[in-house]
Design a protein around this motif. Structure first.
Motif, PDB file in Angstrom:
ATOM      1  N   MET A 224       0.815  -1.196   0.000  1.00  0.00           N
ATOM      2  CA  MET A 224       0.000   0.000   0.000  1.00  0.00           C
ATOM      3  C   MET A 224       0.860   1.261   0.000  1.00  0.00           C
ATOM      4  SD  MET A 224      -3.158  -0.780   2.520  1.00  0.00           S
ATOM      5  CE  MET A 224      -4.206  -2.208   2.286  1.00  0.00           C
ATOM      6  N   GLY A 225       1.945   1.254  -0.698  1.00  0.00           N
ATOM      7  CA  GLY A 225       2.815   2.417  -0.733  1.00  0.00           C
ATOM      8  C   GLY A 225       2.306   3.473  -1.684  1.00  0.00           C
ATOM      9  N   ALA A 226       3.130   4.490  -1.908  1.00  0.00           N
ATOM     10  CA  ALA A 226       2.752   5.584  -2.782  1.00  0.00           C
ATOM     11  C   ALA A 226       2.486   5.069  -4.182  1.00  0.00           C
ATOM     12  CB  ALA A 226       3.861   6.630  -2.799  1.00  0.00           C
ATOM     13  N   GLY A 227       1.455   5.606  -4.799  1.00  0.00           N
ATOM     14  CA  GLY A 227       1.144   5.243  -6.163  1.00  0.00           C
ATOM     15  C   GLY A 227       0.208   4.066  -6.302  1.00  0.00           C
ATOM     16  N   ARG A 228      -0.235   3.529  -5.188  1.00  0.00           N
ATOM     17  CA  ARG A 228      -1.170   2.413  -5.274  1.00  0.00           C
ATOM     18  C   ARG A 228      -2.474   2.863  -5.919  1.00  0.00           C
ATOM     19  NH1 ARG A 228      -4.833  -0.154  -0.500  1.00  0.00           N
ATOM     20  NH2 ARG A 228      -5.858  -1.713  -1.767  1.00  0.00           N
ATOM     21  N   LEU A 229      -3.080   1.983  -6.699  1.00  0.00           N
ATOM     22  CA  LEU A 229      -4.386   2.236  -7.275  1.00  0.00           C
ATOM     23  C   LEU A 229      -5.432   1.440  -6.493  1.00  0.00           C
ATOM     24  CD1 LEU A 229      -3.601   2.065 -11.113  1.00  0.00           C
ATOM     25  CD2 LEU A 229      -3.862   4.107  -9.688  1.00  0.00           C
ATOM     26  N   ALA A 230      -6.580   2.044  -6.278  1.00  0.00           N
ATOM     27  CA  ALA A 230      -7.634   1.382  -5.510  1.00  0.00           C
ATOM     28  C   ALA A 230      -8.982   2.009  -5.860  1.00  0.00           C
ATOM     29  CB  ALA A 230      -7.366   1.499  -4.008  1.00  0.00           C
ATOM     30  N   ARG A 231     -10.029   1.263  -5.559  1.00  0.00           N
ATOM     31  CA  ARG A 231     -11.401   1.763  -5.703  1.00  0.00           C
ATOM     32  C   ARG A 231     -11.898   2.131  -4.301  1.00  0.00           C
ATOM     33  NH1 ARG A 231     -10.988  -2.480  -9.509  1.00  0.00           N
ATOM     34  NH2 ARG A 231     -11.664  -1.876 -11.597  1.00  0.00           N
ATOM     35  N   TYR A 232     -12.164   3.401  -4.090  1.00  0.00           N
ATOM     36  CA  TYR A 232     -12.499   3.852  -2.743  1.00  0.00           C
ATOM     37  C   TYR A 232     -13.446   5.042  -2.797  1.00  0.00           C
ATOM     38  CZ  TYR A 232      -8.894   7.336  -3.854  1.00  0.00           C
ATOM     39  OH  TYR A 232      -8.157   8.323  -4.453  1.00  0.00           O
ATOM     40  N   ASP A 233     -14.090   5.280  -1.674  1.00  0.00           N
ATOM     41  CA  ASP A 233     -14.887   6.486  -1.471  1.00  0.00           C
ATOM     42  C   ASP A 233     -14.699   6.885  -0.016  1.00  0.00           C
ATOM     43  OD1 ASP A 233     -16.648   8.599  -1.512  1.00  0.00           O
ATOM     44  OD2 ASP A 233     -18.264   7.496  -2.502  1.00  0.00           O
ATOM     45  N   LEU A 234     -14.005   7.980   0.215  1.00  0.00           N
ATOM     46  CA  LEU A 234     -13.583   8.358   1.560  1.00  0.00           C
ATOM     47  C   LEU A 234     -14.309   9.598   2.070  1.00  0.00           C
ATOM     48  CD1 LEU A 234      -9.750   7.759   1.091  1.00  0.00           C
ATOM     49  CD2 LEU A 234     -11.480   6.175   1.972  1.00  0.00           C
ATOM     50  N   HIS A 235     -15.507   9.834   1.567  1.00  0.00           N
ATOM     51  CA  HIS A 235     -16.301  10.975   2.027  1.00  0.00           C
ATOM     52  C   HIS A 235     -17.771  10.610   1.870  1.00  0.00           C
ATOM     53  CE1 HIS A 235     -16.754  15.673   2.008  1.00  0.00           C
ATOM     54  NE2 HIS A 235     -17.660  15.076   2.772  1.00  0.00           N
ATOM     55  N   LEU A 236     -18.307   9.987   2.909  1.00  0.00           N
ATOM     56  CA  LEU A 236     -19.681   9.490   2.886  1.00  0.00           C
ATOM     57  C   LEU A 236     -20.413   9.930   4.152  1.00  0.00           C
ATOM     58  CD1 LEU A 236     -18.885   5.852   1.740  1.00  0.00           C
ATOM     59  CD2 LEU A 236     -20.082   7.562   0.369  1.00  0.00           C
ATOM     60  N   HIS A 237     -21.667  10.322   3.979  1.00  0.00           N
ATOM     61  CA  HIS A 237     -22.484  10.780   5.098  1.00  0.00           C
ATOM     62  C   HIS A 237     -23.607   9.779   5.381  1.00  0.00           C
ATOM     63  CE1 HIS A 237     -20.834  14.869   5.502  1.00  0.00           C
ATOM     64  NE2 HIS A 237     -20.577  14.743   4.205  1.00  0.00           N
TER      65      HIS A 237
ATOM     66  N   VAL B 126     -13.248  19.938   6.372  1.00  0.00           N
ATOM     67  CA  VAL B 126     -11.989  19.194   6.351  1.00  0.00           C
ATOM     68  C   VAL B 126     -12.295  17.735   6.664  1.00  0.00           C
ATOM     69  CG1 VAL B 126      -9.727  18.905   7.430  1.00  0.00           C
ATOM     70  CG2 VAL B 126     -10.646  21.204   7.072  1.00  0.00           C
ATOM     71  N   VAL B 127     -11.875  16.824   5.798  1.00  0.00           N
ATOM     72  CA  VAL B 127     -12.041  15.391   6.036  1.00  0.00           C
ATOM     73  C   VAL B 127     -10.936  14.912   6.977  1.00  0.00           C
ATOM     74  CG1 VAL B 127     -12.011  13.086   5.005  1.00  0.00           C
ATOM     75  CG2 VAL B 127     -13.184  14.965   3.836  1.00  0.00           C
ATOM     76  N   CYS B 128     -11.333  14.229   8.048  1.00  0.00           N
ATOM     77  CA  CYS B 128     -10.388  13.668   9.007  1.00  0.00           C
ATOM     78  C   CYS B 128     -10.587  12.155   9.047  1.00  0.00           C
ATOM     79  CB  CYS B 128     -10.615  14.251  10.398  1.00  0.00           C
ATOM     80  SG  CYS B 128     -10.526  16.055  10.478  1.00  0.00           S
ATOM     81  N   LEU B 129      -9.504  11.389   8.867  1.00  0.00           N
ATOM     82  CA  LEU B 129      -9.551   9.934   8.862  1.00  0.00           C
ATOM     83  C   LEU B 129      -8.622   9.405   9.950  1.00  0.00           C
ATOM     84  CD1 LEU B 129      -9.269   9.285   5.005  1.00  0.00           C
ATOM     85  CD2 LEU B 129     -11.353   9.603   6.359  1.00  0.00           C
ATOM     86  N   PHE B 130      -8.978   8.244  10.546  1.00  0.00           N
ATOM     87  CA  PHE B 130      -8.252   7.747  11.712  1.00  0.00           C
ATOM     88  C   PHE B 130      -7.856   6.285  11.553  1.00  0.00           C
ATOM     89  CE2 PHE B 130     -10.756  11.357  12.846  1.00  0.00           C
ATOM     90  CZ  PHE B 130      -9.849  12.119  13.564  1.00  0.00           C
ATOM     91  N   ASP B 131      -6.735   5.935  12.211  1.00  0.00           N
ATOM     92  CA  ASP B 131      -6.219   4.572  12.081  1.00  0.00           C
ATOM     93  C   ASP B 131      -6.739   3.643  13.166  1.00  0.00           C
ATOM     94  OD1 ASP B 131      -4.786   5.350  14.319  1.00  0.00           O
ATOM     95  OD2 ASP B 131      -2.830   5.303  13.344  1.00  0.00           O
ATOM     96  N   SER B 132      -7.653   4.129  14.010  1.00  0.00           N
ATOM     97  CA  SER B 132      -8.298   3.264  15.008  1.00  0.00           C
ATOM     98  C   SER B 132      -9.634   3.853  15.386  1.00  0.00           C
ATOM     99  CB  SER B 132      -7.427   3.118  16.261  1.00  0.00           C
ATOM    100  OG  SER B 132      -7.479   4.288  17.057  1.00  0.00           O
ATOM    101  N   LEU B 133     -10.561   2.987  15.770  1.00  0.00           N
ATOM    102  CA  LEU B 133     -11.858   3.469  16.219  1.00  0.00           C
ATOM    103  C   LEU B 133     -11.745   4.227  17.546  1.00  0.00           C
ATOM    104  CD1 LEU B 133     -14.900   3.680  15.814  1.00  0.00           C
ATOM    105  CD2 LEU B 133     -15.129   1.424  16.893  1.00  0.00           C
TER     106      LEU B 133
ATOM    107  N   SER C 102      -0.072   7.873  -0.323  1.00  0.00           N
ATOM    108  CA  SER C 102       0.596   6.992   0.635  1.00  0.00           C
ATOM    109  C   SER C 102       0.143   7.253   2.067  1.00  0.00           C
ATOM    110  CB  SER C 102       2.115   7.158   0.530  1.00  0.00           C
ATOM    111  OG  SER C 102       2.491   8.508   0.749  1.00  0.00           O
ATOM    112  N   GLU C 103      -0.228   8.511   2.394  1.00  0.00           N
ATOM    113  CA  GLU C 103      -0.697   8.816   3.743  1.00  0.00           C
ATOM    114  C   GLU C 103      -1.952   8.013   4.088  1.00  0.00           C
ATOM    115  OE1 GLU C 103       0.844  12.824   2.093  1.00  0.00           O
ATOM    116  OE2 GLU C 103      -0.036  10.957   1.343  1.00  0.00           O
ATOM    117  N   ILE C 104      -2.861   7.893   3.128  1.00  0.00           N
ATOM    118  CA  ILE C 104      -4.097   7.154   3.373  1.00  0.00           C
ATOM    119  C   ILE C 104      -3.832   5.655   3.343  1.00  0.00           C
ATOM    120  CG2 ILE C 104      -6.431   6.720   2.548  1.00  0.00           C
ATOM    121  CD1 ILE C 104      -6.413   9.553   1.363  1.00  0.00           C
ATOM    122  N   ALA C 105      -2.976   5.212   2.438  1.00  0.00           N
ATOM    123  CA  ALA C 105      -2.629   3.797   2.377  1.00  0.00           C
ATOM    124  C   ALA C 105      -1.998   3.334   3.683  1.00  0.00           C
ATOM    125  CB  ALA C 105      -1.677   3.541   1.210  1.00  0.00           C
ATOM    126  N   GLY C 106      -1.105   4.148   4.236  1.00  0.00           N
ATOM    127  CA  GLY C 106      -0.472   3.793   5.503  1.00  0.00           C
ATOM    128  C   GLY C 106      -1.457   3.764   6.647  1.00  0.00           C
TER     129      GLY C 106
END
Length: 241
Positions: A1-14, A81-88, A228-232
């Protein structure tokens, strides 16, 4: 999941917890539709709260679809501003801190809509009293370091929109804000914004749906670039899931 990875995602859902979100957008419905649509992973990002994230993550385990706990923070400048977290736990703690910074203005369901907390059986198990779409007493310059304290990352939402974006409200995006990623509603606008100097030349650009209704959840025809920030962050989340 390093920089440049391709993926199907949606990271902004209500979900139905956002007062402007459809009541049918329960956490389980969102995850199920995302899985059916062929997405690899998603994030739930209600306005100024993460209270439906536990149920979205539970649905994600059922559907075998990773769900990143997140939030669409409305800053003091009324910039989203979208904020994402690595743990619940980190996301929930961040959510509590943000809720304290919301003005003590009650939601009027007749005007703004419901703010439903729903379990994975689509049952309403609670509501939030404060109106979630208000601006918090948190500066845009504090969004990145504040999210980081709780194991998260942050990036400005839909910078190309004419409302509640960093460019529409402030007219600029500077290095002191700390953003390394910018979200666009229309990724095709990125070259023009870069050429005009409205985005820093080294910023990474992504696009998400900002879906408030089921029909608007992304159903991509092809994978897209994943910073890469989101992949990590996703790797860290999956290790602790």
């Amino acid at each position: 999941m390093g920089a440049g990875r391709l993926a199907r995602y949606d990271l902004h859902l209500h979900s139905c917890l956002s007062p402007c979100g459809d009541d049918e957008m329960t956490p389980a419905t969102i995850v199920g539709l995302a899985k059916l649509g062929g997405l690899d992973f998603i994030a739930l990002t209600d306005h100024n709260t993460v209270k439906n994230c536990p149920y979205a993550l539970e649905a994600g385990r059922f559907y075998d679809l990773p769900v990143i706990p997140g939030m669409e923070l409305c800053t003091r400048e009324e910039v989203h501003v979208v904020c994402l977290f690595d743990s619940l736990p980190g996301a929930l703690a961040f959510g509590d801190a943000v809720y304290e910074k919301l003005p003590d203005i009650a939601n009027d369901e007749e005007i703004f809509g419901h703010q439903y907390i729903c379990n994975t059986d689509d049952e309403v198990v609670g509501k939030l009293d404060k109106l979630l779409i208000n601006a918090c007493d948190i500066s845009i310059y504090d969004a990145v370091p504040m999210a980081a304290r709780f194991g998260g990352i942050a990036y400005p939402a839909h910078v190309d929109k004419s409302a509640n974006s960093v460019l529409s409200n402030l007219g600029f995006l500077d290095a002191d804000m700390g953003f390394t990623i910018a979200e666009l509603a229309d990724i095709a606008k990125a070259p023009d914004l870069l050429q005009r100097g409205l985005l820093p030349p080294d910023i990474k650009t992504i696009t998400n749906s900002d879906a408030h209704y089921a029909k608007d959840i992304k159903n991509p025809a092809r994978p897209e670039y994943l910073p890469s920030e989101i992949a990590g962050l996703l790797e860290r989340l999956l290790k602790t899931a």
